[in-house]
Design a protein around this motif. Structure first.
Motif, PDB file in Angstrom:
ATOM      1  N   LYS A 184       0.823  -1.144  -0.004  1.00 27.78           N
ATOM      2  CA  LYS A 184      -0.108   0.055   0.021  1.00 27.78           C
ATOM      3  C   LYS A 184       0.961   1.288  -0.120  1.00 27.78           C
ATOM      4  O   LYS A 184       2.052   1.350   0.182  1.00 27.78           O
ATOM      5  N   PRO A 185       0.422   2.505  -0.314  1.00 33.32           N
ATOM      6  CA  PRO A 185       1.012   3.755  -0.469  1.00 33.32           C
ATOM      7  C   PRO A 185       1.971   3.961   0.798  1.00 33.32           C
ATOM      8  O   PRO A 185       3.298   4.417   0.897  1.00 33.32           O
ATOM      9  N   MET A 186       1.423   3.741   2.102  1.00 33.98           N
ATOM     10  CA  MET A 186       2.218   3.962   3.300  1.00 33.98           C
ATOM     11  C   MET A 186       2.351   2.422   3.803  1.00 33.98           C
ATOM     12  O   MET A 186       1.427   2.151   4.634  1.00 33.98           O
ATOM     13  N   PRO A 187       3.317   1.684   3.545  1.00 32.61           N
ATOM     14  CA  PRO A 187       3.333   0.186   3.729  1.00 32.61           C
ATOM     15  C   PRO A 187       3.737  -0.276   5.181  1.00 32.61           C
ATOM     16  O   PRO A 187       5.189   0.396   5.286  1.00 32.61           O
ATOM     17  N   LEU A 241       5.562   2.616  12.094  1.00 38.27           N
ATOM     18  CA  LEU A 241       6.138   4.152  12.326  1.00 38.27           C
ATOM     19  C   LEU A 241       7.600   4.135  11.488  1.00 38.27           C
ATOM     20  O   LEU A 241       7.782   5.236  11.081  1.00 38.27           O
ATOM     21  N   CYS A 242       8.163   3.134  11.164  1.00 37.50           N
ATOM     22  CA  CYS A 242       9.148   3.165  10.258  1.00 37.50           C
ATOM     23  C   CYS A 242       8.606   3.699   8.882  1.00 37.50           C
ATOM     24  O   CYS A 242       9.361   4.641   8.060  1.00 37.50           O
ATOM     25  N   SER A 243       7.459   3.275   8.453  1.00 32.55           N
ATOM     26  CA  SER A 243       7.219   3.864   7.277  1.00 32.55           C
ATOM     27  C   SER A 243       6.776   5.213   7.120  1.00 32.55           C
ATOM     28  O   SER A 243       7.055   6.049   6.101  1.00 32.55           O
ATOM     29  N   ASP A 248       7.215  10.807   3.275  1.00 32.50           N
ATOM     30  CA  ASP A 248       7.464  12.081   2.270  1.00 32.50           C
ATOM     31  C   ASP A 248       8.796  11.621   1.329  1.00 32.50           C
ATOM     32  O   ASP A 248       8.473  12.007   0.052  1.00 32.50           O
ATOM     33  N   THR A 249      10.011  10.996   1.616  1.00 37.26           N
ATOM     34  CA  THR A 249      10.803  10.897   0.780  1.00 37.26           C
ATOM     35  C   THR A 249      10.511   9.611  -0.118  1.00 37.26           C
ATOM     36  O   THR A 249      10.811   9.898  -1.415  1.00 37.26           O
ATOM     37  N   TRP A 250       9.793   8.990   0.184  1.00 30.65           N
ATOM     38  CA  TRP A 250       9.293   7.649  -0.825  1.00 30.65           C
ATOM     39  C   TRP A 250       8.470   8.148  -1.582  1.00 30.65           C
ATOM     40  O   TRP A 250       8.358   8.078  -2.887  1.00 30.65           O
ATOM     41  N   GLN A 251       7.382   8.977  -1.119  1.00 29.27           N
ATOM     42  CA  GLN A 251       6.456   9.357  -2.183  1.00 29.27           C
ATOM     43  C   GLN A 251       7.287  10.448  -3.132  1.00 29.27           C
ATOM     44  O   GLN A 251       6.659  10.512  -4.451  1.00 29.27           O
ATOM     45  N   ALA A 336       9.461   3.363  -4.474  1.00 28.16           N
ATOM     46  CA  ALA A 336      10.660   4.147  -4.214  1.00 28.16           C
ATOM     47  C   ALA A 336      11.843   3.475  -4.297  1.00 28.16           C
ATOM     48  O   ALA A 336      12.932   4.366  -4.318  1.00 28.16           O
ATOM     49  N   HIS A 337      11.886   2.410  -4.328  1.00 26.15           N
ATOM     50  CA  HIS A 337      13.179   1.790  -4.448  1.00 26.15           C
ATOM     51  C   HIS A 337      13.839   1.145  -5.669  1.00 26.15           C
ATOM     52  O   HIS A 337      14.769   0.621  -5.961  1.00 26.15           O
ATOM     53  N   LEU A 338      13.113   1.640  -6.721  1.00 23.26           N
ATOM     54  CA  LEU A 338      13.718   1.128  -8.168  1.00 23.26           C
ATOM     55  C   LEU A 338      14.606   2.301  -8.490  1.00 23.26           C
ATOM     56  O   LEU A 338      14.847   3.322  -8.235  1.00 23.26           O
ATOM     57  N   THR A 339      15.827   1.703  -9.339  1.00 19.90           N
ATOM     58  CA  THR A 339      16.817   2.530  -9.738  1.00 19.90           C
ATOM     59  C   THR A 339      16.405   3.385 -10.774  1.00 19.90           C
ATOM     60  O   THR A 339      15.526   2.745 -11.734  1.00 19.90           O
TER      61      THR A 339
END
Ligand SMILES: Cc1ncc(COP(=O)(O)O)c(C=O)c1O
Length: 359
Positions: A184-187, A241-243, A248-251, A336-339
């Motif tokens: 999900k968006p905030m996983p 909480l980690c997510s 914001d950075t991932w988004q 967010a973790h794709l290069t």
């Protein structure tokens, strides 16, 4: 394989902090309703501006619990979207009520202009569901619910933090049910849900319902209702909480990829689903002639995709837009973790596959 969600990379990013907090959980010897659940719930109150926030085991549990809190049962009708996963429908059946399906528009979102025709004297609730990261048509749905005195529920599992005309999804609806599942968006790293409301009566019911009818902090108090087991554990709260901390950075990375896809697919003439300006980047579907065939071809090229959704929720009836999505919409990786190199590879492969699998 280029991954749809990159769970391993996400875990590597949060691992140190996650393990430190888990150590603390076990030292506190409280694995339910402990410190981290409280912190995550306060954080959700802050992020949404809602009066009450409760962590649950999943969005499905939040939806089921909401039906119980509202006293929905046999003879009642609940309007849900025709196009989503089974979780968008099953909670209605679990309480013995009838699901009435609303067709989606050309973006895959519930077509709010059709809602009034579906309302009968038995309708009690409309469950507004935003799809693929768009927000539902809030203004129309809110007005219809007010006019017909219906409960306005917002299944924001996919639409959390998307906006429409400056209104943010989690701020809308009498009850908001959300998922923090791993996709999900905030996983989280597995399963977690949230329920938000400004209504203190509903919230008190949730406090009992999510723990088999026992109030959350009162094991010695008597049962007041029957309930279900819908609690999140402290590990889910720690994952959440980690997510939340990195959201914001991932988004911003996901928006960067989304913009790149938008410009490349429009240049190449590959039809991507049209998303709203305020979408949250949750999913990026491409419309193929046959999505299952396209999925097989992309897999052979090392790209993991998701065939959301392989079935329509209604078993009968005329739902042409739903049928189109069921047959054609294939979600490509947007995480967010794709290069950069992987994102380019996805574009090239999609273009190639689409040329032999176009509408
Ligand atoms: C729109 C929608 N509602 C509800 C759910 C259920 O979420 P969970 O897996 O947390 O139960 C999902 C999950 O895919 C969803 O997409």
């Amino acid at each position: 394989m280029i991954r749809a969600h990159n769970l391993a990379r996400r875990y590597a990013e949060i691992k140190e902090e996650f393990l430190d907090m888990m150590q603390d959980v076990y030292e506190r010897e409280k694995v339910y309703h402990g410190h981290y659940t409280q912190v995550a719930e306060m954080e959700w109150q802050r992020l949404s501006g809602r009066k009450h926030a409760m962590l649950t085991g999943s969005c499905s549990m939040s939806l089921h619990m909401s039906m119980l809190a509202l006293g929905i049962g046999p003879g009642d009708e609940v309007i849900v979207t025709a196009y989503s996963c089974p979780a968008s429908e099953t909670f209605v059946h679990l309480v013995g009520a009838t699901a009435v399906f609303c067709e989606v528009d050309e973006t895959g979102n519930m077509d709010a202009s059709l809602l009034e025709n579906l309302i009968t004297e038995r309708t009690r609730v409309i469950v507004a569901t935003g799809m693929y990261g768009d927000m539902h048509d809030h203004k129309t749905i809110e007005a219809i619910c007010k006019k017909h005195k219906l409960v306005y529920m917002n299944d924001a599992a996919q639409s959390m933090f998307s906006t429409q005309d400056g209104v943010e999804s989690t701020t809308t609806g009498d009850i908001v049910c959300m998922s923090m599942a791993e996709n999900k968006p905030m996983p989280s790293l597995a399963s977690c849900g949230v329920v938000l409301t400004n209504n203190t009566e509903y919230y008190y019911k949730f406090l009992h319902l999510h723990n088999h009818g026992k109030p959350r902090y009162g094991r010695r108090l008597p049962y007041t209702h029957f309930g279900i087991r819908a609690m999140a554990d402290e590990e889910a709260a720690v994952q959440a909480l980690c997510s939340m901390k990195r959201f914001d950075t991932w988004q911003s990375r996901r928006h960067e990829i989304g913009k790149y896809y938008d410009s490349e697919f429009s240049r190449l003439g590959v039809p991507a689903r049209k998303h709203s300006a305020g979408w949250n980047t949750h999913k990026y579907p491409i419309l193929f002639r046959d999505k299952f065939e396209a999925q097989g071809s992309l897999e052979l090229m090392g790209i993991e995709t998701e065939a959301q959704y392989p079935d329509a929720l209604p078993k009968t009836g005329d739902f042409p837009n739903t049928d189109m999505y069921v047959k054609q919409a294939l979600s490509i990786p947007i995480n967010a973790h794709l290069t950069d190199a992987e994102v380019e590879q996805v574009v090239k492969a999609v273009d190639l596959v689409w040329k032999s699998n176009s509408i």
